[in-house]
Design a protein around this motif. Sequence first.
Motif, mmCIF file in Angstrom:
data_model
loop_
_atom_site.group_PDB
_atom_site.id
_atom_site.type_symbol
_atom_site.label_atom_id
_atom_site.label_comp_id
_atom_site.label_asym_id
_atom_site.label_seq_id
_atom_site.Cartn_x
_atom_site.Cartn_y
_atom_site.Cartn_z
ATOM 1 N N LEU A 81 0.842 -1.192 0.000
ATOM 2 C CA LEU A 81 0.000 0.000 0.000
ATOM 3 C C LEU A 81 0.880 1.245 0.000
ATOM 4 C CD1 LEU A 81 -2.626 -1.027 2.719
ATOM 5 C CD2 LEU A 81 -2.688 -1.457 0.251
ATOM 6 N N SER A 82 0.488 2.227 -0.804
ATOM 7 C CA SER A 82 1.208 3.496 -0.830
ATOM 8 C C SER A 82 0.249 4.583 -1.308
ATOM 9 C CB SER A 82 2.433 3.408 -1.740
ATOM 10 O OG SER A 82 3.251 4.559 -1.585
ATOM 11 N N LYS A 83 0.747 5.816 -1.418
ATOM 12 C CA LYS A 83 -0.100 6.919 -1.857
ATOM 13 C C LYS A 83 0.585 7.717 -2.955
ATOM 14 C CE LYS A 83 1.410 10.209 1.688
ATOM 15 N NZ LYS A 83 0.982 11.085 2.803
ATOM 16 N N VAL A 84 -0.187 8.515 -3.633
ATOM 17 C CA VAL A 84 0.313 9.330 -4.738
ATOM 18 C C VAL A 84 1.413 10.260 -4.228
ATOM 19 C CG1 VAL A 84 -0.296 11.128 -6.396
ATOM 20 C CG2 VAL A 84 -1.855 9.215 -6.001
ATOM 21 N N GLY A 85 2.528 10.278 -4.945
ATOM 22 C CA GLY A 85 3.651 11.120 -4.561
ATOM 23 C C GLY A 85 4.711 10.390 -3.774
ATOM 24 N N ASP A 86 4.347 9.286 -3.135
ATOM 25 C CA ASP A 86 5.314 8.483 -2.384
ATOM 26 C C ASP A 86 5.878 7.374 -3.266
ATOM 27 O OD1 ASP A 86 4.836 10.080 -0.249
ATOM 28 O OD2 ASP A 86 3.800 8.583 0.968
ATOM 29 N N SER A 87 6.706 6.536 -2.660
ATOM 30 C CA SER A 87 7.270 5.390 -3.359
ATOM 31 C C SER A 87 6.673 4.102 -2.817
ATOM 32 C CB SER A 87 8.791 5.360 -3.205
ATOM 33 O OG SER A 87 9.382 6.504 -3.786
ATOM 34 N N GLY A 88 6.658 3.078 -3.652
ATOM 35 C CA GLY A 88 6.218 1.764 -3.238
ATOM 36 C C GLY A 88 7.355 0.773 -3.379
ATOM 37 N N LEU A 89 7.661 0.065 -2.285
ATOM 38 C CA LEU A 89 8.761 -0.890 -2.300
ATOM 39 C C LEU A 89 8.206 -2.301 -2.432
ATOM 40 C CD1 LEU A 89 11.820 -1.320 -2.069
ATOM 41 C CD2 LEU A 89 11.499 -1.573 0.417
ATOM 42 N N LEU A 90 8.561 -2.964 -3.543
ATOM 43 C CA LEU A 90 8.170 -4.345 -3.785
ATOM 44 C C LEU A 90 9.340 -5.232 -3.365
ATOM 45 C CD1 LEU A 90 6.560 -3.911 -7.336
ATOM 46 C CD2 LEU A 90 5.513 -3.583 -5.090
ATOM 47 N N VAL A 91 9.173 -5.882 -2.229
ATOM 48 C CA VAL A 91 10.267 -6.655 -1.641
ATOM 49 C C VAL A 91 10.302 -8.052 -2.248
ATOM 50 C CG1 VAL A 91 11.244 -7.581 0.481
ATOM 51 C CG2 VAL A 91 10.113 -5.340 0.491
ATOM 52 N N ALA A 92 11.458 -8.415 -2.768
ATOM 53 C CA ALA A 92 11.652 -9.762 -3.328
ATOM 54 C C ALA A 92 12.098 -10.697 -2.213
ATOM 55 C CB ALA A 92 12.688 -9.726 -4.439
ATOM 56 N N GLU A 93 11.361 -11.784 -2.047
ATOM 57 C CA GLU A 93 11.689 -12.767 -1.018
ATOM 58 C C GLU A 93 11.884 -14.136 -1.664
ATOM 59 O OE1 GLU A 93 8.599 -12.682 1.843
ATOM 60 O OE2 GLU A 93 9.223 -10.774 2.715
ATOM 61 N N ARG A 131 1.968 7.664 -9.160
ATOM 62 C CA ARG A 131 0.923 8.500 -9.741
ATOM 63 C C ARG A 131 -0.421 7.784 -9.632
ATOM 64 N NH1 ARG A 131 4.208 9.086 -15.439
ATOM 65 N NH2 ARG A 131 6.053 10.214 -14.643
ATOM 66 N N THR A 132 -1.482 8.550 -9.851
ATOM 67 C CA THR A 132 -2.805 7.942 -9.921
ATOM 68 C C THR A 132 -2.847 6.973 -11.107
ATOM 69 O OG1 THR A 132 -3.813 9.928 -9.001
ATOM 70 C CG2 THR A 132 -5.278 8.406 -10.152
ATOM 71 N N GLY A 133 -3.282 5.776 -10.876
ATOM 72 C CA GLY A 133 -3.333 4.781 -11.934
ATOM 73 C C GLY A 133 -2.164 3.819 -11.935
ATOM 74 N N ASP A 134 -1.227 3.980 -10.992
ATOM 75 C CA ASP A 134 -0.087 3.064 -10.921
ATOM 76 C C ASP A 134 -0.425 1.756 -10.218
ATOM 77 O OD1 ASP A 134 1.649 4.617 -12.332
ATOM 78 O OD2 ASP A 134 2.640 5.495 -10.587
ATOM 79 N N SER A 135 -1.602 1.642 -9.657
ATOM 80 C CA SER A 135 -1.991 0.392 -8.996
ATOM 81 C C SER A 135 -1.979 -0.752 -10.005
ATOM 82 C CB SER A 135 -3.388 0.527 -8.385
ATOM 83 O OG SER A 135 -3.408 1.520 -7.385
ATOM 84 N N HIS A 166 0.672 -7.206 -5.294
ATOM 85 C CA HIS A 166 -0.350 -6.248 -5.726
ATOM 86 C C HIS A 166 -0.060 -4.904 -5.079
ATOM 87 C CE1 HIS A 166 -4.139 -4.538 -7.017
ATOM 88 N NE2 HIS A 166 -4.389 -4.183 -5.765
ATOM 89 N N LEU A 167 0.130 -3.897 -5.918
ATOM 90 C CA LEU A 167 0.374 -2.532 -5.441
ATOM 91 C C LEU A 167 -0.914 -1.727 -5.529
ATOM 92 C CD1 LEU A 167 2.284 -0.188 -4.596
ATOM 93 C CD2 LEU A 167 2.674 0.220 -7.043
ATOM 94 N N LYS A 168 -1.309 -1.139 -4.410
ATOM 95 C CA LYS A 168 -2.507 -0.290 -4.364
ATOM 96 C C LYS A 168 -2.086 1.128 -4.012
ATOM 97 C CE LYS A 168 -6.870 0.868 -4.139
ATOM 98 N NZ LYS A 168 -7.689 1.008 -5.370
ATOM 99 N N VAL A 169 -2.351 2.049 -4.924
ATOM 100 C CA VAL A 169 -1.972 3.450 -4.742
ATOM 101 C C VAL A 169 -3.216 4.263 -4.420
ATOM 102 C CG1 VAL A 169 -0.855 5.458 -5.769
ATOM 103 C CG2 VAL A 169 -0.063 3.161 -6.359
ATOM 104 N N TYR A 170 -3.187 4.961 -3.290
ATOM 105 C CA TYR A 170 -4.302 5.790 -2.857
ATOM 106 C C TYR A 170 -3.947 7.263 -3.005
ATOM 107 C CZ TYR A 170 -6.196 1.624 -0.512
ATOM 108 O OH TYR A 170 -6.696 0.385 -0.226
ATOM 109 N N ASP A 171 -4.984 8.079 -3.200
ATOM 110 C CA ASP A 171 -4.795 9.523 -3.133
ATOM 111 C C ASP A 171 -4.659 9.937 -1.671
ATOM 112 O OD1 ASP A 171 -4.968 10.222 -5.889
ATOM 113 O OD2 ASP A 171 -7.117 9.852 -5.813
#
Length: 280
Positions: A24-36, A92-96, A116-121
Motif C-alpha cells: 500500500l502506498s499513496k500518490v507522490g510516495d514510493s512503493g517498495l516491492l520486496v523480493a523474497e 501516480r494515480t493509476g499506478d496500482s 499487488h500494489l494499491k496506490v491511494y490519493d
Amino acid sequence: MDKEGRSEVTAGLLPIVVISVQVLSKVGDSGLLVAECPPGFQVREAIWRSLWPSEELLATFFRGSLETLYHSRFLGRVQLYDNLSLELGPLRTGDSGNFSVLMVDTGGQTWTQTLHLKVYDAVPKPEVQVFTAATEEAQPLNTCQVFLSCWAPNISDITYSWRREGTMDFNGELRSLFSNGQVLSVSLGLGDKDVAFTCIASNPVSWDMTTVTPWESCHHEAASSGKASYKDVLLVVMPITLFLILAGLFGAWHHGLCSAGKRKDACTDRALPETESAVA
C-alpha cells in the motif's frame, strides 16, 4: 506490507509460487516491492514485470548486473536494489496493479512472487457542516440537537470517525449515523458550549481532520428564531419610521395646499355676485 498467504517449497525443480502479497502506498510516495526467496536460494537471474493493467518488463538482474532501462510506464521511476527488491516512485494515480518477480537459482530452480500494489490519493482536509434540528415542543428547553456532516471531496475508499474535544463533563448524546460514520448526531445542553468535535477522514495510507464547535451554530439559530437584537431593530424600525414621517409631512403639505386652494375659490365665488349686482 500485508502477506495473506504463501505456498511452501516443494522438492525437485518444480516452480514455486508466492502469491497474495499486498503493498500500500499513496500518490507522490514510493512503493517498495520486496523480493523474497526461500533460505539457501542463490539467485542467478531475476526478472521484474508489470502484469496488470498491462504486461511490461521493468527490471532484470543477470549475473550480477542490474538493468532498469526498459521502456515502460515506470521508465525513470524504477530502482532495483542489490537485494532484488524493486522501488517504484514517485507514484501516480493509476499506478496500482499486479507485479511479479521470477527468480532462478544456480541450480535452475525457479521462484515466482506476485505482488499487488494499491496506490491511494492523499486524504485532503475534510469539510464539516453543522445542521440544527427544528425546535419541537417535546424537546427540553435550553438544548440543541445538531447533525455534523463530514466529507472529504474527490476521494474514494474513505472512512470517517469522530472524536470529542473540550470538557470532560460532556452531558450530550453522541450517535453516529451511516455505516461509514460520515454523519454524527449530537444533543447539546447549556453546559456544552465549549465542546468541540473532530472529524477524522482516513484511508489505509493517510488521514486528515477538521474540528468544529457546534454550539456556535445553535446560538446563531436561537438568536435568529428568538428576539431580534438591538441592531436588527434599528435596521428594521428606523426605515419604516422615517417612511411614515415623510408620508405624514407630505400629507400635511398636500392638505394645506388643498385648503388654501379651496379658500381662494370660495373668495372668488363671493366676489362674483357682488360685481354682477353693481353692473346691473
